[in-house]
Design an enzyme around this catalytic site. Structure first.
Site, PDB file in Angstrom:
ATOM      1  N   ARG A  61       1.546   1.320  -5.510  1.00 34.86           N
ATOM      2  CA  ARG A  61       2.965   0.938  -5.498  1.00 34.86           C
ATOM      3  C   ARG A  61       3.814   1.928  -4.704  1.00 34.86           C
ATOM      4  NH1 ARG A  61       1.222  -1.143 -10.540  1.00 34.86           N
ATOM      5  NH2 ARG A  61       1.290   0.966 -11.384  1.00 34.86           N
ATOM      6  N   GLU A  98      -5.497   9.880 -19.555  1.00 32.89           N
ATOM      7  CA  GLU A  98      -5.575   9.698 -21.008  1.00 32.89           C
ATOM      8  C   GLU A  98      -7.034   9.644 -21.471  1.00 32.89           C
ATOM      9  OE1 GLU A  98      -3.316   6.354 -22.128  1.00 32.89           O
ATOM     10  OE2 GLU A  98      -3.393   6.814 -24.266  1.00 32.89           O
TER      11      GLU A  98
HETATM   12  P1  AMP Z   1       2.143   9.258 -14.687  1.00 33.82           P
HETATM   13  O1  AMP Z   1       0.975   9.832 -13.940  1.00 33.82           O
HETATM   14  O2  AMP Z   1       1.944   9.224 -16.169  1.00 33.82           O
HETATM   15  O3  AMP Z   1       3.454   9.906 -14.289  1.00 33.82           O
HETATM   16  O4  AMP Z   1       2.224   7.721 -14.294  1.00 33.82           O
HETATM   17  C1  AMP Z   1       2.764   7.327 -13.077  1.00 33.82           C
HETATM   18  C2  AMP Z   1       1.947   6.259 -12.433  1.00 33.82           C
HETATM   19  O5  AMP Z   1       1.505   5.276 -13.359  1.00 33.82           O
HETATM   20  C3  AMP Z   1       2.775   5.535 -11.392  1.00 33.82           C
HETATM   21  O6  AMP Z   1       1.945   5.298 -10.265  1.00 33.82           O
HETATM   22  C4  AMP Z   1       3.181   4.238 -12.066  1.00 33.82           C
HETATM   23  O7  AMP Z   1       3.036   3.168 -11.160  1.00 33.82           O
HETATM   24  C5  AMP Z   1       2.248   4.077 -13.250  1.00 33.82           C
HETATM   25  N1  AMP Z   1       2.954   3.895 -14.524  1.00 33.82           N
HETATM   26  C6  AMP Z   1       2.874   4.717 -15.604  1.00 33.82           C
HETATM   27  N2  AMP Z   1       3.606   4.267 -16.629  1.00 33.82           N
HETATM   28  C7  AMP Z   1       4.192   3.138 -16.196  1.00 33.82           C
HETATM   29  C8  AMP Z   1       5.107   2.196 -16.795  1.00 33.82           C
HETATM   30  N3  AMP Z   1       5.554   2.331 -18.046  1.00 33.82           N
HETATM   31  N4  AMP Z   1       5.515   1.165 -16.048  1.00 33.82           N
HETATM   32  C9  AMP Z   1       5.076   1.007 -14.766  1.00 33.82           C
HETATM   33  N5  AMP Z   1       4.223   1.850 -14.159  1.00 33.82           N
HETATM   34  C10 AMP Z   1       3.777   2.900 -14.860  1.00 33.82           C
END
Ligand code: AMP
Length: 177
Positions: A61, A98
């Site tokens: 994305r 996770e």
């Molecule tokens: P993080 O590594 O936990 O910061 O997660 C970020 C990545 O996971 C990004 O590439 C987002 O596209 C996806 N992502 C994580 N949580 C969500 C959410 N609640 N809604 C949409 N995309 C998410």
């Protein structure tokens, strides 16, 4: 005003991809011509004077607005991909998810020490993906690294930006709590 328009057009999908997750579906922002323009315009205003020479988009994305923004900034675009997708020699970074480990890669010639790099992803949640991308980009020793998102999630005690290296300037268009 612009933020209101983005928030109105952002689709929230409860319990995707698993129960308890409020998934922010940016595809509803990408498909709307004026929302797409707003996101690119606003990020451009933030980064136009920073001398950015490369935008790194995080799969997948982060590719959409990342590539359009790179073109607007007069910068190159670099794909940060999951393992095994890039056909050339790569540098890689592994990080904890996770459940178990994950890995990301960038082509080994993609970033030069003279580059000023903006890493872009659609959304900041825990910060794990962006911190991995930062660690990977740092292997190339660029002049400066910025991190830019469309959305920063602050729900359920998330403070992803606190997990990112402090020498990286972080900007987000929308903060959702
Ligand atoms: P993080 O590594 O936990 O910061 O997660 C970020 C990545 O996971 C990004 O590439 C987002 O596209 C996806 N992502 C994580 N949580 C969500 C959410 N609640 N809604 C949409 N995309 C998410």
């Amino acid at each position: 005003m612009n933020n209101k328009k983005l928030l109105e057009n952002l689709r929230n999908v409860p319990d995707f991809p698993k129960k308890g997750i409020q998934f922010k579906d940016v595809s509803t922002l990408y498909k709307d011509a004026s929302c797409l323009q707003i996101m690119i315009d606003e990020l451009y205003e933030i980064y136009r004077d920073k001398g950015i020479t490369k935008v790194v988009g995080i799969e997948s994305r982060g590719f959409v607005v990342g590539a359009a923004l790179a073109a607007r900034l007069g910068a190159g675009f670099v794909m940060c991909r999951k393992p095994g997708k890039l056909p050339w020699k790569t540098r890689r970074a592994t990080y904890q998810k996770e459940y178990g480990e994950d890995c990301i890669e960038i082509s080994e010639e993609a970033i030069e020490p003279t580059d000023r790099v903006l890493i872009h992803d659609d959304l900041l949640a825990t910060g794990g993906s962006m911190q991995a991308a930062i660690s990977l980009v740092k292997q190339f020793s660029p002049e400066k690294i910025y991190a830019g998102f469309i959305i920063e999630l602050l729900i359920e005690g998330l403070h992803g930006r606190d997990c990112l290296d402090k020498d990286v300037e972080v900007e987000t268009l929308l903060r959702i709590d």
